[in-house]
Write an enzyme that holds these catalytic residues in place. Sequence first.
Site, PDB file in Angstrom:
ATOM      1  N   LYS A   1      52.572  -0.704  -9.728  1.00 63.84           N
ATOM      2  CA  LYS A   1      51.724  -1.563  -8.886  1.00 63.84           C
ATOM      3  C   LYS A   1      51.156  -2.764  -9.641  1.00 63.84           C
ATOM      4  O   LYS A   1      50.840  -3.784  -9.042  1.00 63.84           O
ATOM      5  CB  LYS A   1      50.599  -0.734  -8.253  1.00 63.84           C
ATOM      6  CG  LYS A   1      51.102   0.222  -7.188  1.00 63.84           C
ATOM      7  CD  LYS A   1      49.964   0.940  -6.493  1.00 63.84           C
ATOM      8  CE  LYS A   1      50.494   1.820  -5.379  1.00 63.84           C
ATOM      9  NZ  LYS A   1      49.438   2.444  -4.595  1.00 63.84           N
TER      10      LYS A   1
ATOM     11  N   ASP B   1      46.854  -0.854   0.906  1.00 62.97           N
ATOM     12  CA  ASP B   1      46.097   0.411   0.912  1.00 62.97           C
ATOM     13  C   ASP B   1      44.695   0.247   1.498  1.00 62.97           C
ATOM     14  O   ASP B   1      44.224   1.102   2.246  1.00 62.97           O
ATOM     15  CB  ASP B   1      45.972   0.961  -0.519  1.00 62.97           C
ATOM     16  CG  ASP B   1      47.234   1.697  -0.957  1.00 62.97           C
ATOM     17  OD1 ASP B   1      47.993   2.142  -0.080  1.00 62.97           O
ATOM     18  OD2 ASP B   1      47.455   1.815  -2.180  1.00 62.97           O
TER      19      ASP B   1
HETATM   20  P1  NAP Z   1      44.582   7.060 -10.112  1.00 68.31           P
HETATM   21  O1  NAP Z   1      44.746   5.603 -10.197  1.00 68.31           O
HETATM   22  O2  NAP Z   1      45.220   7.929 -11.135  1.00 68.31           O
HETATM   23  O3  NAP Z   1      43.003   7.367 -10.094  1.00 68.31           O
HETATM   24  C1  NAP Z   1      42.512   8.671 -10.021  1.00 68.31           C
HETATM   25  C2  NAP Z   1      41.013   8.666 -10.188  1.00 68.31           C
HETATM   26  O4  NAP Z   1      40.586  10.024 -10.095  1.00 68.31           O
HETATM   27  C3  NAP Z   1      40.537   8.132 -11.531  1.00 68.31           C
HETATM   28  O5  NAP Z   1      39.277   7.551 -11.379  1.00 68.31           O
HETATM   29  C4  NAP Z   1      40.437   9.420 -12.349  1.00 68.31           C
HETATM   30  O6  NAP Z   1      39.510   9.328 -13.393  1.00 68.31           O
HETATM   31  C5  NAP Z   1      39.912  10.372 -11.305  1.00 68.31           C
HETATM   32  N1  NAP Z   1      40.171  11.777 -11.638  1.00 68.31           N
HETATM   33  C6  NAP Z   1      41.384  12.293 -11.952  1.00 68.31           C
HETATM   34  N2  NAP Z   1      41.238  13.626 -12.152  1.00 68.31           N
HETATM   35  C7  NAP Z   1      39.935  13.914 -11.996  1.00 68.31           C
HETATM   36  C8  NAP Z   1      39.175  15.110 -12.094  1.00 68.31           C
HETATM   37  N3  NAP Z   1      39.724  16.275 -12.415  1.00 68.31           N
HETATM   38  N4  NAP Z   1      37.843  15.045 -11.880  1.00 68.31           N
HETATM   39  C9  NAP Z   1      37.272  13.876 -11.553  1.00 68.31           C
HETATM   40  N5  NAP Z   1      37.924  12.699 -11.458  1.00 68.31           N
HETATM   41  C10 NAP Z   1      39.254  12.742 -11.663  1.00 68.31           C
HETATM   42  O7  NAP Z   1      45.101   7.624  -8.718  1.00 68.31           O
HETATM   43  P2  NAP Z   1      45.034   6.880  -7.300  1.00 68.31           P
HETATM   44  O8  NAP Z   1      46.278   6.138  -7.065  1.00 68.31           O
HETATM   45  O9  NAP Z   1      43.740   6.188  -7.196  1.00 68.31           O
HETATM   46  O10 NAP Z   1      45.059   8.144  -6.303  1.00 68.31           O
HETATM   47  C11 NAP Z   1      43.924   8.968  -6.153  1.00 68.31           C
HETATM   48  C12 NAP Z   1      44.195   9.963  -5.027  1.00 68.31           C
HETATM   49  O11 NAP Z   1      44.364   9.250  -3.807  1.00 68.31           O
HETATM   50  C13 NAP Z   1      45.467  10.754  -5.211  1.00 68.31           C
HETATM   51  O12 NAP Z   1      45.252  12.063  -4.746  1.00 68.31           O
HETATM   52  C14 NAP Z   1      46.478  10.046  -4.341  1.00 68.31           C
HETATM   53  O13 NAP Z   1      47.493  10.907  -3.869  1.00 68.31           O
HETATM   54  C15 NAP Z   1      45.598   9.597  -3.200  1.00 68.31           C
HETATM   55  N6  NAP Z   1      46.122   8.391  -2.517  1.00 68.31           N
HETATM   56  C16 NAP Z   1      46.327   8.470  -1.182  1.00 68.31           C
HETATM   57  C17 NAP Z   1      46.777   7.373  -0.501  1.00 68.31           C
HETATM   58  C18 NAP Z   1      47.007   7.448   0.984  1.00 68.31           C
HETATM   59  O14 NAP Z   1      47.628   6.548   1.568  1.00 68.31           O
HETATM   60  N7  NAP Z   1      46.496   8.466   1.625  1.00 68.31           N
HETATM   61  C19 NAP Z   1      47.010   6.152  -1.170  1.00 68.31           C
HETATM   62  C20 NAP Z   1      46.782   6.099  -2.541  1.00 68.31           C
HETATM   63  C21 NAP Z   1      46.328   7.239  -3.211  1.00 68.31           C
HETATM   64  P3  NAP Z   1      39.956   8.848 -14.874  1.00 68.31           P
HETATM   65  O15 NAP Z   1      40.124   7.356 -14.760  1.00 68.31           O
HETATM   66  O16 NAP Z   1      38.849   9.288 -15.732  1.00 68.31           O
HETATM   67  O17 NAP Z   1      41.261   9.557 -15.153  1.00 68.31           O
END
Ligand code: NAP
Length: 455
Positions: free
Chosen positions: A229, A269
């Site tokens: 991305k 998004d």
């Molecule tokens: P990302 O960029 O990897 O960000 C994940 C975030 O969650 C970061 O802030 C990370 O913190 C935090 N995190 C990870 N593990 C954690 C834990 N055990 N406890 C607390 N915080 C934690 O991922 P993303 O793309 O934002 O996606 C996040 C979620 O949204 C995923 O489940 C993804 O599948 C979902 N999503 C859904 C859609 C949709 O269309 N429905 C679209 C995009 C994403 P750190 O920075 O400290 O690692």
Amino acid sequence: MKNIVLIGPMGCGKSSIGVKTARRLSLEFIDMDRYIEQKSGMTIPRMFAEKGENFFRDMETRAATELAQKEGAVIATGGGVVLREENMGALGETGRVIFIERPLGDILNDVDIKDRPLLKGGAGKLSEIYSQRYGLYRGYADRVLYNGGTEQAAVNKLAEIIDIYGNPRFAVLGDPIEHSKSPEIHLPVLSDFLGEPRYEKMHVGVGGIPRYLDELKNLRGFNLTMPHKRDIIPYLSGMSREAELGGSVNTVVCRGGGGGRELFGYTTDGEGFFSALQSSGIPFEGKRLLILGSGGAARAIVFRACLFHDIKIGVLSRNSSAAEALESEILYKIPNTDIFADILSPEALESHAVETDILVNATPQGMTGVDSEWDSLDFIRALPRDGAVCDLIYSPAETEFLKVARGLGYKAINGLPMLIHQALVADELYLDMEIDRQFYFEKVSRVLNSGEGKN
Ligand code: NAP
């Protein structure tokens, strides 16, 4: 490629826009009235005067049937071609029908009435004919090209429409990519407009974009998921303001003919998230949103909220410096935003939940295949009674986070509506037109629920 059939009233620009666009794209151009004149050896005004309108209409029907045999031609029709269903049946069978809609005032300024047999009654007659035929133009059109600006703008637009129809190939890039639902989500929409589009999953690892660039430019567009991305940005010729501010692109549209094709990046998004709230009946204007996590999805939601909505935002992250960095970045890029950041701790969750209208999980905790769960979800009960909860995760359909929220009586949605809505926004960018989002939301939901469309 199918023919491109231009319909619309006299003076709407079918011939002038058609000929310039065809020349630019090296396509054959045919003006149907000139074709009829050549075939009959008679000008159209003379034909009307000596043989009558019915004779002309019969010639027109014959021309429509003959020209429908062409392939890949741009055909500018006469204004009355829509009067006979058989004309449009033939032309529509082998062509994409484009209605060139132009404001009547502009047409009246340009049309030379004296050469038009049907306009003997003067300019008033033209408005009468236009209003009689308007419904037919709309009804037969695969799409409408609004010609309300310069001719050059209309030529550019028509060239883009032809590119969309001539090149209906799409892809999603990522690593991993096998699990992606993108083909199942996009194809039910794109196939309604483009016949038989192709949408492929491309396994492209970190740093792999340059190797695929030529291939990507030949697509109409592509979606990006982890880890691309941000990596795509150096290869783009332009970006939407939202994508630029957020530093993330999940949709790319390829434009321009031949070797000069360029890539333009967007992020969908954030809009997908707010459309999901809206279609789920969760009001958000003037509300307080608390987002757990500060990664890519959280950023997309936060930038969208700051740019387009009146929302107070809180971001909690296990890494307090990441949340604070996002807060500072937002305040630097979009001053006066109502935003705060805090550490994702049990105490902060309890105290902020009390002042939250919509609680959003944007961490992967609870997701299928992720080995991490919430220590405690007691903080959810601190939300006000009319609060709502959204988990961005869609697999499983109901996380523990959602189960607890629903058990406490809160309105709660998973990430599937957002996933579908962000894809619909991307489809509008690919098609360069607005679609009926509610209709397609329901259609794609049905496809996903039934398991159809898997490849
Ligand atoms: P990302 O960029 O990897 O960000 C994940 C975030 O969650 C970061 O802030 C990370 O913190 C935090 N995190 C990870 N593990 C954690 C834990 N055990 N406890 C607390 N915080 C934690 O991922 P993303 O793309 O934002 O996606 C996040 C979620 O949204 C995923 O489940 C993804 O599948 C979902 N999503 C859904 C859609 C949709 O269309 N429905 C679209 C995009 C994403 P750190 O920075 O400290 O690692």
